[in-house]
Structures are given as structure tokens and as C-alpha cells.
Scaffold this motif. Structure first.
Motif, PDB file in Angstrom:
ATOM      1  N   ALA A  91      46.263  46.227  35.904  1.00  0.00           N
ATOM      2  CA  ALA A  91      46.703  46.264  34.518  1.00  0.00           C
ATOM      3  C   ALA A  91      46.618  44.892  33.852  1.00  0.00           C
ATOM      4  CB  ALA A  91      48.132  46.796  34.439  1.00  0.00           C
ATOM      5  N   PHE A  92      46.937  43.837  34.619  1.00  0.00           N
ATOM      6  CA  PHE A  92      47.067  42.540  33.953  1.00  0.00           C
ATOM      7  C   PHE A  92      46.000  41.521  34.342  1.00  0.00           C
ATOM      8  CE2 PHE A  92      51.338  44.380  33.923  1.00  0.00           C
ATOM      9  CZ  PHE A  92      51.516  44.428  32.544  1.00  0.00           C
ATOM     10  N   GLN A  93      45.449  41.637  35.563  1.00  0.00           N
ATOM     11  CA  GLN A  93      44.454  40.645  35.975  1.00  0.00           C
ATOM     12  C   GLN A  93      43.043  41.086  35.613  1.00  0.00           C
ATOM     13  OE1 GLN A  93      47.267  38.486  36.553  1.00  0.00           O
ATOM     14  NE2 GLN A  93      45.426  37.531  37.389  1.00  0.00           N
ATOM     15  N   ASN A 120      42.415  43.896  33.767  1.00  0.00           N
ATOM     16  CA  ASN A 120      42.458  44.564  32.457  1.00  0.00           C
ATOM     17  C   ASN A 120      41.536  45.771  32.409  1.00  0.00           C
ATOM     18  OD1 ASN A 120      44.348  42.902  31.167  1.00  0.00           O
ATOM     19  ND2 ASN A 120      42.773  41.344  30.905  1.00  0.00           N
ATOM     20  N   TYR A 121      41.602  46.585  33.437  1.00  0.00           N
ATOM     21  CA  TYR A 121      40.719  47.746  33.457  1.00  0.00           C
ATOM     22  C   TYR A 121      41.269  48.823  32.534  1.00  0.00           C
ATOM     23  CZ  TYR A 121      37.461  51.183  35.179  1.00  0.00           C
ATOM     24  OH  TYR A 121      36.463  52.102  35.266  1.00  0.00           O
ATOM     25  N   ASN A 122      40.403  49.347  31.688  1.00  0.00           N
ATOM     26  CA  ASN A 122      40.820  50.441  30.802  1.00  0.00           C
ATOM     27  C   ASN A 122      40.535  51.769  31.465  1.00  0.00           C
ATOM     28  OD1 ASN A 122      41.726  48.954  28.551  1.00  0.00           O
ATOM     29  ND2 ASN A 122      39.581  48.526  28.053  1.00  0.00           N
TER      30      ASN A 122
END
Lengths: 268, 290
Positions: free
Chosen positions: B30-32, B34-36
């Protein structure tokens, strides 16, 4: 003694030996004929420079040998990790804790029921970026995770092969569960575990060819590269298959030596 | 809740570790990275709706059908070849025994991938043209019959598919033969001696006494081998046969949905293989339970 008995065995079965050699001779001839029809150009003499390179009287490993070293390196790491990981999972499966059993069972079922290639893609494309693994370690971890599931089953069946009475006796003289496992059950299950484990190691070396798909330069991938460069399709693939055969044969001889030693050790 | 009552202190430790692990993965995603995540497109990779032609199968479903085709053809062919090899292994004639043994050991000691590379090239580039199979495959590919489409999928890949099926069958036959051999050898000696003593021929002994008993024992391991075969079809993607894994990698390239597609592919394989392994286990339990 051994040669003379081999000689008599050969003499007694002359007819069988002749037919046996004849079949493979015919197969080879048929293959050569088919290749000849397609005017395939054999160039075995060009193969050697891809196995080793001579420079100023010094010998260096060529692409194929370097590939073999990569294959062995990946396999060695994967063997160690899968042996330890498999042991942990086997312990979890044998544990009294519900969650430990559930996790171990899920792991084994998931890994055993998806193809190793798909597992490789899952780890290389999905998990590797998450954990910051590079190519090499993605390959190692795939092999390790895949074989650990099988190793766990081997440990489990080895542990179950030890007679129940042994465990009960150990418990009755007041050993704690961990002591029973490490001092009584495991040492006795070793003769059951070792042959299957060495087999697994040989399988792992064979399965390691799959990492060539994610552009790790192992033996298989180096072979593909040499073919792309030289078009010596059959020479190179036969050489690669031959090297794998030699490695697996050496490993299986080692395995039988280890097996005999443990058997002799336990027979004392 | 009863479930929580059964948990011990160790369980909570394991649950905590698992939660921490999953949390770390989630955090990284989620944060490193940033996969959508976007699962909405996945069903359309199987079936999509076209304004003019209605529902159409997409790449993944075509690949899935090819996987089923390859698995069915290969399992039939490998069982036939494997039975032949097994009969050679148990034969009284030594040359048969040796020949089968060398073939089986050769196949079992080189990596599947290398075997496929050697034989696919040899079969499709060398043997097919010489034996006229290439011409036959092209004839099939040019024909318009629906049967060919049903049997081979996309017409362009008929030859490709046949070569792949032959290679995979040769490979699996070595393992199938070991299963059959174990089955045949497990039939008691008294059965065979009894058969001999009432004067049946060797062929009759095999056909009516040994094989029926051997087959019954080989069914669960054969289902296990079918699982391995289905898993092994995935490596055929490396030689560009349009099966499920190949379709997966095509879909990844064209859609860019790396995570979703690979997870979907893995789940589909898991469902097929897990169903078969449950079935195999049930067969085995049914046997020992009797």
C-alpha cells in the motif's frame, strides 16, 4: 571378481545385449537420418569453447560451466532453506496447536497444487517487489518454498514410521514433548528420512532449470544463449542434458553412499 | 465462542506472527510500492461482451480450454505409452527390461524443461516435416470444420499443440510406467503361479489375471500423476504453446495487471489440482476402508 561376474553375465545374455544395443543403435541411426533429411549440420568441435576457454595456457570456465556453477549455487541455497523450512512445517503439522496445524496444512496444499512455474511468477512478480528480493533470491526462494512442502511430508512420514511405543516409553520416563522429539523420535526416524530427502535434493537440482525463465543465467539459460548465438541446437542441448545427467548421477551415488553409512551406523 | 476457548498461548503467538507478516506485506504494497489493485477487469479476461457478436471468450478462457485439451490428450497418450513401458519392464526378456529402463531413467534424470526443449525442437522441426505430419497439421488447420476447432482450438496452433502433446506425453509416460510397474509387481506371485498351473498362456495371464488387479491398485497414484501432468502443462508456455500460463503472461503484458492476473492464474490451477487431489484421497480411503 566384479569384472569377471560382469563378463559371465554378459556372455550368458549375449542375445539380449545384442538386441538391446541394436535398438539404441537403430534409434540413433533413425535420428541421424531424420536430421540428415533436414540437412542438419553437426558441429561438435565448436562445442568445447562454450564449455571451457583456454587462454595463455590458463583454463577458464565457458558459458556452460559457469551456468552449471549458478545452477549448483541456487540449488545449494535452496536445499538448505527447504530442509530447514520443511522441518519447521513438519513440526507445525505435528504440533498440538490448532493454528500451527492449520497454517502448515494450508501451506502444503497450496504449494503442492500450483505449478512451480506459476509459483515462480507469483514470487518473482508479486512477492519479490514486496520484499525487495532480486532475481537470484526470487529463484532460490521459489525452489525452497516448493520443495519445503515436499520435505515437510517426508519428515512427517519419517516421524510417523517410528513405533508409538518408543514415544510412549520416552514420555513415561518423564521426558518433555520437545525432548521426546529431539532425543527419541527424530534420531530413529533419520534412516526413513535420509533416502527420501536425498531424492528430493536431486529433484531440486532438476527443477532449478525452471529459474532460467526469469533470466537467471543457470545451465539451461546459458544453453539457450549459446544456441541463439551458434544454432548448434542438438549439440548444445545434448551437452546440457549430459551435464544434468552427470550431476544427478553423482548426487544419487552420493545418496546411496550416505544411505549405506546410516544403515551400517544404525545396524551397530 | 468455542473456537477461542480451544486456543492456547502458543496459538496466540502464531496468530500474532501471521498477522504481523500479513500486515508487513500489506504495508509494503500500500505504501512502498503503491500498487493500485483493480480486480474489476479480471472477469473480462475470461469472457467479454461484444456489441455485435455477444459474449466472446477472451485470452484466459481460451488458454484454459487449451490446458484441458492438452491434459486430456496427454494423459491418454501417456497412459498408453506408460503401460507399454511397464509391460516391457516386467517382461522375461532382458533386452526389453533394459531398453525400458534406460528410457525411463533418461527421462527421469534430466529437467522437464530441458527435455521439452530437446524434444519439442526435434519433434516439431525435424520429425514432423519428414513424416509428413506437418502437411497433415496444415491440412487440418486449413479445413473449416468445427470438429477441428473443437479438438485443437485455434487453427493456427494445431501443429504446435500436437508437438507439445507428444513431448509432454513422452515425458509423463516415464512416470506413469513406474506406477504401472509397481501395480503389476504388487500382484501376488501365487496369483501368477495359480494362473500358470491351470494352463493359461502368458498373454492370458497378463490380460485376465494380473492387469485387472494391477489397474485397481494404480488408480489413486494415476490420479496423482494427472495432477502432476496438469501442473507440468504450465512449462509448455516456455515453448510458446498457448496454454493457460502462456495466456496469463500474454494478459499481464497487454493489461499491465501483474498481481491480479498471476494470482488468478494460480487460483485456477489450485482449484483444478486441489479438487483432483481430494478425489484421489477419497479413492484411497475407499480402498483401505473396505
Amino acid at each position: 571378481m566384479a569384472t569377471s561376474s560382469l563378463q559371465t553375465a554378459l556372455l550368458r545374455n549375449v542375445k539380449d545385449v545384442v538386441i538391446f544395443l541394436g535398438i539404441f543403435g537403430l534409434l540413433a541411426l533413425g535420428m541421424l537420418w531424420v536430421l540428415d533429411q533436414q540437412s542438419y549440420d553437426w558441429q561438435w568441435f565448436r562445442l568445447w569453447r562454450y564449455v571451457y576457454i583456454e587462454h595463455d595456457g590458463q583454463y577458464y570456465a565457458g558459458p556452460l560451466l559457469r551456468g552449471l556453477f549458478t545452477t549448483l549455487e541456487i540449488s545449494a541455497y535452496a536445499i538448505v532453506i527447504s530442509a530447514i523450512g520443511g522441518f519447521v512445517i513438519a513440526m507445525m503439522r505435528a504440533s498440538k496447536l490448532i493454528t500451527a496445524r492449520a497454517i502448515a496444512k494450508t501451506y502444503i496444499e497450496v504449494v503442492r497444487n500450483i505449478p512451480i512455474l506459476v509459483l515462480l511468477f507469483l514470487i518473482y512478480f508479486v512477492l519479490a517487489p514486496v520484499f525487495g528480493l532480486n532475481r537470484f533470491w526470487a529463484g532460490v526462494m521459489t525452489l525452497a518454498i516448493y520443495e519445503a512442502a515436499f520435505a515437510a511430508e517426508i519428515y512427517r512420514s519419517g516421524i510417523e514410521a517410528v513405533p508409538r511405543g518408543q514415544k510412549e516409553a520416552a514420555k513415561s520416563i518423564g521426558l518433555r514433548p520437545l525432548q521426546v522429539m529431539f532425543y527419541v523420535t527424530l534420531p530413529q526416524s533419520l534412516p526413513f528420512i535420509l533416502p527420501a530427502m536425498t531424492n528430493l535434493m536431486i529433484n531440486l537440482v532438476k527443477h532449478s532449470a525452471i529459474v532460467s525463465v526469469i533470466a537467471i543465467f543457470d545451465l539451461t539459460n546459458e544453453g539457450r544463449n549459446v544456441i541463439a548465438e551458434t544454432f548448434m541446437v542438438f549439440e548444445v542441448w545434448f551437452a546440457v542434458a549430459g551435464i544434468y545427467l552427470v550431476v544427478t548421477t553423482i548426487l544419487s551415488i552420493l545418496a546411496s553412499v550416505i544411505e549405506n553409512r546410516t544403515k551400517r551406523f544404525y545396524a551397530r | 465462542m468455542r473456537f477461542f476457548k480451544d486456543l492456547k498461548a502458543g496459538d496466540y503467538v502464531i496468530l500474532a506472527i501471521t498477522a504481523a507478516f500479513l500486515g508487513a506485506v500489506w504495508y509494503q504494497l500500500a505504501f512502498q510500492i503503491n500498487y493500485n489493485w483493480d480486480w474489476s477487469g479480471i472477469p473480462s479476461f475470461f469472457v467479454y461482451y461484444d456489441e455485435e457478436t455477444g459474449y466472446q471468450q477472451n485470452v484466459l478462457l481460451i488458454g484454459f480450454f487449451n490446458l484441458i485439451r492438452i491434459a486430456i490428450y496427454s494423459s491418454i497418450l501417456s497412459v498408453i505409452l506408460g503401460l507399454g513401458l511397464a509391460l516391457m519392464r516386467v517382461s522375461d526378456r532382458r533386452w526389453m527390461n533394459w531398453t525400458a529402463r534406460v528410457l525411463v531413467e533418461f527421462v527421469r534424470n534430466i529437467p522437464p524443461l530441458v527435455f521439452l526443449f530437446i524434444f519439442y525442437f526435434f519433434v516439431s522441426d525435424m520429425i514432423f516435416p519428414v513424416l509428413g505430419i506437418r502437411a497433415f497439421a496444415q491440412m487440418l488447420a486449413n479445413s473449416d470444420s468445427a470438429v477441428v476447432g473443437f479438438l485443437f482450438g485455434d487453427r493456427v496452433f494445431v501443429e504446435n499443440l500436437i508437438a507439445g502433446v507428444i513431448c509432454l506425453s513422452l515425458f509423463e509416460a516415464a512416470y506413469v510406467s513406474e506406477i504401472f510397474r509397481a501395480g503389476i509387481e504388487s500382484v501376488g506371485k501365487d496369483q501368477r503361479e495359480g494362473a500358470r498351473s491351470v494352463g493359461v498362456t502368458k498373454y492370458q495371464e497378463m490380460r485376465y489375471i494380473v492387469l485387472p488387479q494391477a489397474f485397481e491398485k494404480t488408480v489413486p497414484p494415476l490420479v496423482g500423476q494427472l495432477i502432476t501432468l496438469i501442473k507440468d502443462t504450465s512449462i509448455m508456455s516456455v515453448i510458446s504453446i498457448q496454454e493457460f500460463t502462456f495466456a496469463g503472461s500474454e494478459m499481464v503484458v497487454s493489461s499491465g495487471r501483474i498481481f491480479e492476473v498471476w494470482i488468478t492464474v494460480a487460483v485456477v490451477y489450485f482449484i483444478i489440482c486441489y479438487a483432483l487431489s481430494v478425489y484421489s484421497r477419497r479413492l484411497e480411503i475407499g480402498r483401505t476402508g473396505r
